[in-house]
Design a protein around this motif. Structure first.
Motif, PDB file in Angstrom:
ATOM      1  N   LEU A  87      29.642 -65.753   6.814  1.00 35.45           N
ATOM      2  CA  LEU A  87      29.198 -66.214   5.568  1.00 35.45           C
ATOM      3  C   LEU A  87      29.639 -65.129   4.625  1.00 35.45           C
ATOM      4  O   LEU A  87      29.533 -63.947   4.739  1.00 35.45           O
ATOM      5  N   PRO A  88      29.883 -65.458   2.972  1.00 35.58           N
ATOM      6  CA  PRO A  88      29.934 -64.511   2.165  1.00 35.58           C
ATOM      7  C   PRO A  88      28.723 -63.674   1.760  1.00 35.58           C
ATOM      8  O   PRO A  88      27.614 -63.952   2.143  1.00 35.58           O
ATOM      9  N   ARG A  89      28.976 -62.569   1.373  1.00 30.16           N
ATOM     10  CA  ARG A  89      28.075 -61.372   0.997  1.00 30.16           C
ATOM     11  C   ARG A  89      28.192 -60.873  -0.381  1.00 30.16           C
ATOM     12  O   ARG A  89      29.409 -60.571  -0.774  1.00 30.16           O
ATOM     13  N   PRO A  90      27.226 -61.011  -1.308  1.00 29.47           N
ATOM     14  CA  PRO A  90      25.881 -61.581  -0.822  1.00 29.47           C
ATOM     15  C   PRO A  90      26.108 -63.256  -1.112  1.00 29.47           C
ATOM     16  O   PRO A  90      27.215 -63.772  -1.484  1.00 29.47           O
ATOM     17  N   LEU A  91      24.955 -63.989  -0.693  1.00 32.04           N
ATOM     18  CA  LEU A  91      24.969 -65.253  -0.898  1.00 32.04           C
ATOM     19  C   LEU A  91      24.899 -65.807  -2.330  1.00 32.04           C
ATOM     20  O   LEU A  91      24.411 -65.512  -3.068  1.00 32.04           O
ATOM     21  N   PRO A  92      25.688 -66.821  -2.652  1.00 32.22           N
ATOM     22  CA  PRO A  92      25.634 -67.422  -3.918  1.00 32.22           C
ATOM     23  C   PRO A  92      24.328 -67.984  -3.953  1.00 32.22           C
ATOM     24  O   PRO A  92      23.702 -68.226  -2.972  1.00 32.22           O
ATOM     25  N   ARG A  93      24.189 -68.463  -5.483  1.00 31.88           N
ATOM     26  CA  ARG A  93      22.614 -69.072  -5.517  1.00 31.88           C
ATOM     27  C   ARG A  93      23.071 -70.520  -6.210  1.00 31.88           C
ATOM     28  O   ARG A  93      23.997 -70.702  -6.638  1.00 31.88           O
ATOM     29  N   PRO A  94      22.101 -71.295  -5.979  1.00 32.90           N
ATOM     30  CA  PRO A  94      22.371 -72.891  -6.470  1.00 32.90           C
ATOM     31  C   PRO A  94      22.454 -72.742  -7.944  1.00 32.90           C
ATOM     32  O   PRO A  94      23.318 -73.792  -8.524  1.00 32.90           O
TER      33      PRO A  94
END
Length: 555
Positions: A87-94
């Motif tokens: 998964l991507p780092r950092p996680l995107p936000r909504p």
């Protein structure tokens, strides 16, 4: 391995849609299979319902090699989704998603649904295929069960048939064994009264509750007092069954129940081989007679009739034989200076026709001849030869011949007339006024002499050969001194010979018994003869005839 976490605060339907669209893109980019992704998004959408209704929810997202979700609210929810790709780092936000991203997420959800539906179609086809296959398998299993059940039923029927056949064979073996044993018991006796006593003992209680034997010539119980079935069986010669219901027994006629036994079946079987001698009436041991048992009882009655017929014929022959035998025995003469006593006992086995005889008669010169003899064998022929020898001996004595000459003439006659029969004989001649006895013997057991004081000696001079042996022979005479009061004992071998001991031992026993006789017994010579027989016949059974002739000179 790096772990990243974030918490998304969702306050309404738009936030819920953005969160769902972002997780759809992240799981698609992480290589999660469409089916698992669609299942995950469907569950997530359901859990976001409170947010879609305007309530606030907090969604914690953690990413390592998997995606971990935790949704707080009225119903807390935890879920972990395996991701093949990082998964991507950092996680995107909504909040980072634009409206175009929402539209794309909506269209992408349709594609996932299409994949899921295609999988469902394949699954349904596979289920349908397996259902048909299962149906066919079930049909095969049912058919196999039917075959197994039929095989089990057939095997059970075979086992039942085998068990029944084995029971019938065992019953037949038991009946045949009983029939053989009962036949042997009945045929072992030649006394018809004994046979009649044995029949109830054999049949009660296994094959009959009560047994009655009615002989047609028995006048003690008239036919009117017998069951009607028994009278019918005696008149017709056919077995009769009297009972409230027909018995259906093979070879047996059915009659109504007997007045003498209204509740229990009766089986009346004729006794007799050539003619009906009587009727054997059996009262059933239970409610009825079994057919196999009835067949065995029919055969037993036939054999019992044969045994009774044989016993009657034997008794008739025995009576004739005894009459013939005793007709050959002579009345002892009353001679001054010489006392005579004789005993004859027939054999306890066989027809009692033997060749033993004794005789005593006066000669032309006033002497008295005492004779004892034994023709070999038994039967009517031996008795006839014995009568011929007795008659010839008297004829030779009338001609004035002495004991030795008489035996020589008898030997010659028997050799020519009956070359296959032999006889033994001893002749003693007592002459008035002479103190001794002149005797001669042809193969006969030696005579015994008891002196006045009780001393016993054996006249052991070598006897001549048996009468009839195919060899010319001249017999010799012997003289023996007999003091007053002496006793001469003549006898046949049946008195001294036993299977368990030799003849010499028997002669010794006879000598001992003769020596122990008292003076009073010798005065009554008949009593002395009975006293001699008692110790010699301790076993009442003897296979041969017995003759004893005592001659006592006056004291």
């Amino acid at each position: 391995m790096t772990t990243t976490s974030d918490t998304w605060i969702l306050t309404g339907p738009v936030d819920a849609a953005r969160a769902r669209a972002l997780l759809a893109r992240l799981t698609a980019d992480a290589g999660v299979p469409a089916r698992d992704r669609a299942r995950f998004l469907a569950v997530l959408t359901a859990m976001l319902r409170p947010c879609r209704e305007g309530r606030r929810q907090r969604l914690a997202v953690t990413a390592d090699e998997n995606l971990h979700l935790a949704l707080d609210g009225a119903e807390p929810w935890r879920h972990t989704l395996a991701c093949p790709s990082p998964l991507p780092r950092p996680l995107p936000r909504p909040d980072d998603l634009a409206e175009a991203d929402l539209a794309e997420a909506l269209l992408g959800a349709g594609e996932d649904t299409t994949v899921v539906l295609a999988g469902l179609d394949e699954a349904e086809e596979l289920v349908r295929f397996h259902r048909e296959e299962l149906h066919q398998t079930n049909q095969g299993v049912l058919a196999l069960h039917a075959e197994l059940e039929a095989a089990a039923l057939a095997q059970r029927e075979l086992l039942d048939a085998e068990r029944a056949a084995r029971a019938e064979a065992e019953n037949a073996r038991r009946l045949l064994t009983f029939l053989a044993d009962a036949s042997a018991s009945l045929n072992a006796s030649l006394d018809h009264e004994d046979i009649l006593r044995r029949l109830p003992k054999l049949l009660v209680p296994e094959y009959a509750r009560h047994v009655d034997v009615w002989l047609v010539d028995d006048e003690r119980t008239p036919p009117a007092e017998r069951p009607a079935a028994a009278v019918t069986a005696a008149r017709t010669g056919r077995p009769q069954h009297a009972a409230p219901r027909p018995g259906g027994l093979p070879g047996v006629d059915d009659l109504p129940a007997s007045v003498l036994s209204p509740d229990r079946p009766l089986l009346c079987l004729p006794l007799g081989a050539r003619s009906v001698q009587g009727v054997l009436t059996l009262s059933a041991p239970g409610e009825r007679f079994a057919p196999d048992t009835a067949v065995m009882l029919l055969e037993l009655a036939r054999r019992a009739g044969i045994a009774l017929d044989n016993a009657r014929q034997y008794e008739q022959h025995r009576d004739v034989a005894e009459a013939l035998q005793r007709a050959q025995l002579t009345e002892l003469p009353d001679t001054p200076g010489l006392a005579l006593a004789a005993r004859y006992l027939p054999a306890t086995h066989g027809l009692n026709i033997g060749g033993d005889w004794y005789d005593a008669f006066p000669g032309p010169d006033g002497s008295v001849l005492a004779v004892i003899g034994d023709v070999t064998g038994h039967g009517l022929r031996a008795a006839v030869i014995m009568g011929q020898l007795r008659t010839a001996l008297r004829a030779y004595a009338v001609e004035g011949n002495g004991p030795a000459r008489i035996l020589t003439l008898l030997h010659r006659m028997l050799r020519h007339q009956q070359p296959e029969l032999y006889a033994t004989c001893a002749i003693a001649r007592f002459t008035p006024g002479e103190p001794g006895v002149v005797w001669a013997a042809a193969g006969h057991p030696p005579a015994l002499v008891r002196g006045p004081r009780g001393e016993v000696r054996v006249l052991d001079a070598k006897p001549g050969i048996m009468l009839g042996v195919p060899v010319p022979h001249e017999y010799e005479e012997h003289h023996e001194e007999l003091p007053p009061g002496a006793t001469l004992a003549l006898y046949t071998d049946g008195l001294v010979e036993r299977r368990s001991a030799g003849i010499d031992a028997g002669i010794e026993r006879l000598a001992d018994a003769l020596g122990t006789l008292g003076a009073a017994e010798l005065e009554q010579l008949d009593a002395a003869a009975d006293a001699l027989l008692k110790p010699m016949l301790r076993d009442s059974e003897h296979d041969d005839d017995i003759c004893l002739l005592l001659c006592r000179t006056a004291a």
